[in-house]
Design a protein around this motif. Structure first.
Motif, PDB file in Angstrom:
ATOM      1  N   THR A 393      47.480  -7.739 -83.892  1.00  0.00           N
ATOM      2  CA  THR A 393      46.140  -8.302 -83.813  1.00  0.00           C
ATOM      3  C   THR A 393      45.165  -7.339 -83.171  1.00  0.00           C
ATOM      4  OG1 THR A 393      47.457  -9.974 -82.730  1.00  0.00           O
ATOM      5  CG2 THR A 393      45.282 -10.615 -83.496  1.00  0.00           C
ATOM      6  N   SER A 397      42.605  -4.740 -86.350  1.00  0.00           N
ATOM      7  CA  SER A 397      41.742  -5.741 -86.957  1.00  0.00           C
ATOM      8  C   SER A 397      40.329  -5.230 -87.222  1.00  0.00           C
ATOM      9  CB  SER A 397      41.709  -7.012 -86.098  1.00  0.00           C
ATOM     10  OG  SER A 397      41.519  -6.664 -84.768  1.00  0.00           O
ATOM     11  N   SER A 401      39.065  -7.559 -93.558  1.00  0.00           N
ATOM     12  CA  SER A 401      38.191  -8.645 -94.002  1.00  0.00           C
ATOM     13  C   SER A 401      38.532  -9.900 -93.214  1.00  0.00           C
ATOM     14  CB  SER A 401      38.421  -8.893 -95.483  1.00  0.00           C
ATOM     15  OG  SER A 401      39.711  -9.457 -95.639  1.00  0.00           O
ATOM     16  N   TYR A 402      37.697 -10.935 -93.369  1.00  0.00           N
ATOM     17  CA  TYR A 402      37.943 -12.192 -92.666  1.00  0.00           C
ATOM     18  C   TYR A 402      39.329 -12.731 -92.987  1.00  0.00           C
ATOM     19  CZ  TYR A 402      37.667 -17.161 -91.599  1.00  0.00           C
ATOM     20  OH  TYR A 402      37.942 -18.415 -91.142  1.00  0.00           O
ATOM     21  N   ARG A 403      39.640 -12.750 -94.278  1.00  0.00           N
ATOM     22  CA  ARG A 403      40.938 -13.292 -94.688  1.00  0.00           C
ATOM     23  C   ARG A 403      42.096 -12.504 -94.098  1.00  0.00           C
ATOM     24  NH1 ARG A 403      41.157 -16.542 -99.682  1.00  0.00           N
ATOM     25  NH2 ARG A 403      43.340 -16.008 -99.897  1.00  0.00           N
ATOM     26  N   GLU A 404      41.967 -11.161 -94.152  1.00  0.00           N
ATOM     27  CA  GLU A 404      43.049 -10.318 -93.627  1.00  0.00           C
ATOM     28  C   GLU A 404      43.228 -10.525 -92.122  1.00  0.00           C
ATOM     29  OE1 GLU A 404      42.916  -6.423 -96.575  1.00  0.00           O
ATOM     30  OE2 GLU A 404      41.386  -6.681 -95.019  1.00  0.00           O
ATOM     31  N   SER A 405      42.094 -10.599 -91.411  1.00  0.00           N
ATOM     32  CA  SER A 405      42.196 -10.806 -89.971  1.00  0.00           C
ATOM     33  C   SER A 405      42.866 -12.128 -89.658  1.00  0.00           C
ATOM     34  CB  SER A 405      40.830 -10.842 -89.303  1.00  0.00           C
ATOM     35  OG  SER A 405      40.135  -9.708 -89.562  1.00  0.00           O
ATOM     36  N   MET A 406      42.478 -13.159 -90.413  1.00  0.00           N
ATOM     37  CA  MET A 406      43.056 -14.475 -90.153  1.00  0.00           C
ATOM     38  C   MET A 406      44.568 -14.429 -90.362  1.00  0.00           C
ATOM     39  SD  MET A 406      40.915 -16.379 -88.920  1.00  0.00           S
ATOM     40  CE  MET A 406      41.670 -17.997 -88.929  1.00  0.00           C
ATOM     41  N   HIS A 409      46.203 -12.727 -87.439  1.00  0.00           N
ATOM     42  CA  HIS A 409      46.236 -13.612 -86.267  1.00  0.00           C
ATOM     43  C   HIS A 409      47.294 -14.691 -86.433  1.00  0.00           C
ATOM     44  CE1 HIS A 409      43.045 -12.288 -83.634  1.00  0.00           C
ATOM     45  NE2 HIS A 409      42.363 -11.949 -84.714  1.00  0.00           N
TER      46      HIS A 409
END
Ligand code: ATP
Ligand code: MG
Length: 450
Positions: A393, A397, A401-406, A409
Motif C-alpha cells: 500500500t 500507490s 488509478s483509483y481502482r488499482e489503489s483500492m 488496499h
C-alpha cells in the motif's frame, strides 16, 4: 584410528609378504596383497587403499616404476617403501618420486607400526581439514546475490582477497558486512590462519586497547597475568574491526600507528611486537560526516580505505530477494525441522515490494519467524507479518488509478487480517465482520489461493 583401514602390501617374496601381513593385521588394518606393480595398479583401481607398503625390488613392474606411474596418474595415496638394507640411495630416490617414508629390511615390527600409525593419523587430519574447509566454504559461499550491484561487490572482494591490502566495508545495517569479511578471509591464503572479529562499539579506550593489543601482567588493576591481544592472536590471519566508526578517538591514534608500522606494544609493556595481519574494517556510519565533525581521524580513514566496498541495501536490489528467500526457507526449515519447500508467488511479490530497512538480516528474521510459526510446504502470504504485507500500500500507490489503489488496499487489509489470525480464515473473517465464504471469495478474486 577411527575406521578400519585398508593397506595394500606390494612384495614379490612370499615369506616377507606374510610377515608384513601379520604385522599390519596386528595394527588392526585390513590387508590386500599384490606381488608386482601390475597387480598393485589393478588393486588400487579396484579399491583405493588408505596406505601402500611397497617393496622396491620386484620383477615385472618394479617399485620405482610403480611410483612413477602413480605420480603420473595423480593418484593420491600415501606410500611407505621397504628397501633392502643399505640401499639408502634407492630410498631417497623413492621419496623424490612421492613416497612418504621408508623402512629398511629386515624391519623392526615396532618401527613399522609407528610409521603406519603416523601416516594414517596424518591422513585423518588431512581429511578433517578438508571437511572443515568445505564446510566453511559452504558457509561463506553464502554471499548470495545475482544482482549487478552485488556482483560488483563480490567481484571487487574476490580480486582484493589474496592481497594484504586493507578493506573497508561500508553499508547499512544488515547488508552482509560481516559475511563479506569472513568470505574475504576464506578466499585468501590466510584462510587456515585465524579470523578474529572485534566489535568496537561501546568499548572504552582501555578495554578496546587491551582487547586489541593485550596487556602485560600488572599493567593495570586487575591485570593479573599477561594477556595477548587479538592482533597478536591473529598473527598470519585476518582481524575484522567491526563498527570501526565507533572507535573512541584516543584509540584511533594508536590504531593509525599500528596500521603504519604493523607493530605495537602491549598495554603496560615496552617491547615492540610485530605481527602480520590483514585488516578488514566495517561500519554503517557515514565516515565523511564523522570526519568533517572531527570525530574520526581522516588519516586513519585513508589507511583503512585502501579498498572500499559498499554493500548495497536490499531495496536497491530486489532481484536478489528470490534467491535469498529460497536460501533462508531451506536453512530455517532444516533448523526447525519443518517441511517448507518453497514460497507462493503472492508471498514472494510482497517480499520483493517491501523496502527492508533492516536489509538481509530483517529478511532472514521474517522468513525464520514464518517458518517456525507456520506449516508448509509452501510459504503463503498469511505466514508473513502484517508490516511486510502492508508495504504494498505505502509504496507503489502513487501512480495507480483509483481502482488499482483500492485493490491494493483491499489486498493488504485482507492479508493483514489473515496474518493476525495466524492463517485461520474463519477467525480472520470474524475480525473483519465478514462471512467466511465471502472472505474466501474475496481472497480468490485477488488471486490469493492456498
Ligand atoms: N548476501 C547474503 N547472503 C546470505 N546471507 C546474508 C547476505 N547478506 C547478509 N546475510 C545474512 O544477514 C545477516 C546480517 O548480515 P551481517 O551480520 O553480515 O550484516 P552487517 O552488515 O554486518 O550488519 P550490521 O551493520 O548490523 O552489523 C546475517 O545473518 C547474514 O548471514
Ligand atoms: Mg555486522
Amino acid at each position: 584410528m577411527t575406521t578400519l583401514r585398508r593397506i595394500l602390501i606390494v612384495d614379490d617374496d612370499p615369506p616377507s609378504q606374510r610377515l608384513l601381513q601379520v604385522r599390519v593385521r596386528a595394527i588392526g588394518c585390513q590387508v590386500t596383497v599384490a606381488s608386482d606393480g601390475h597387480e598393485a595398479l589393478a588393486a588400487i583401481e579396484q579399491e583405493l587403499p588408505d596406505l601402500m607398503l611397497l617393496d622396491l625390488e620386484m620383477p615385472r613392474m618394479g617399485g620405482m616404476e610403480l611410483l612413477r606411474t602413480l605420480k603420473q596418474r595423480g593418484v593420491d595415496l600415501p606410500i611407505i617403501v621397504i628397501t633392502a638394507h643399505g640401499s639408502i640411495d634407492a630410498a631417497v630416490e623413492a621419496m623424490k618420486e612421492g613416497a612418504y617414508d621408508f623402512i629398511p629390511k629386515p624391519f623392526d615390527p615396532k618401527h613399522l607400526e609407528i610409521v603406519v600409525r603416523k601416516v594414517l593419523e596424518r591422513e585423518d587430519l588431512k581429511r578433517d581439514i578438508e571437511i572443515l574447509t568445505e564446510e566453511a566454504d559452504r558457509r561463506y559461499r553464502l554471499v548470495i546475490g545475482e544482482s549487478r550491484r552485488m556482483n560488483d561487490a563480490v567481484e571487487t572482494v574476490r580480486k582484493a582477497a589474496p592481497s594484504k591490502a586493507s578493506i573497508l566495508l561500508l553499508g547499512e545495517s544488515g547488508t552482509g558486512k560481516e559475511i563479506f569479511a569472513r568470505a574475504i578471509h576464506s578466499w585468501s591464503e590466510r584462510k587456515d590462519k585465524p579470523f578474529i572479529a572485534i566489535n568496537c562499539v561501546g568499548l572504552s579506550k582501555e578495554l578496546l586497547e587491551s582487547e586489541l593489543f593485550g596487556h602485560e601482567k600488572g599493567a593495570f588493576t586487575g591485570a593479573l597475568s599477561l594477556k595477548k591481544g587479538k592482533m597478536e592472536l591473529a598473527h598470519g590471519g585476518t582481524v575484522f574491526l567491526d563498527e570501526i566508526g565507533d572507535v573512541v578517538q584516543e584509540l584511533q591514534t594508536k590504531l593509525l600507528r599500528f596500521l603504519q608500522e604493523r607493530e605495537f606494544e602491549r598495554v603496560g609493556g615496552t617491547k615492540q611486537i610485530q605481527v602480520d595481519v590483514r585488516i578488514i574494517a566495517a561500519t554503517n556510519r557515514d565516515l565523511a560526516t564523522a570526519i568533517s565533525q572531527g570525530r574520526f581521524r581522516e588519516d586513519l580513514f585513508h589507511r583503512l580505505n585502501v579498498i572500499p566496498v559498499t554493500l548495497p541495501p536490499l531495496r536497491q536490489r530486489p532481484e536478489d530477494i528470490p534467491a535469498l528467500v529460497d536460501h533462508f526457507i531451506d536453512k530455517f526449515s532444516k533448523e526447525a525441522k519443518k517441511q517448507f519447500s518453497g514460497i507462493s508467488q503472492e508471498a514472494l511479490v510482497s517480499l520483493t515490494r517491501y523496502d527492508w530497512p533492516g536489509n538481509v538480516r530483517e529478511l532472514a528474521n521474517v522468513i525464520e519467524r514464518s517458518v517456525v510459526l507456520g506449516s508448509g510446504p509452501m510459504l503463503m502470504p498469511h505466514h508473513l507479518p502484517a508490516s511486510v504485507l502492508s508495504s504494498i500500500t505505502e509504496q507503489k500507490s502513487d501512480n495507480l488509478s483509483y481502482r488499482e489503489s483500492m485493490e491494493v488496499h483491499r489486498r493488504s487489509l485482507l492479508l493483514a487480517a489473515v496474518d493476525r489470525a495466524h492463517g485461520n480464515r474463519a477467525a480472520a473473517a470474524r475480525s473483519l465482520g465478514l462471512h467466511e465464504k465471502y472472505l474466501l471469495r474475496l481472497l480468490k478474486s485477488l488471486g490469493i489461493g492456498g
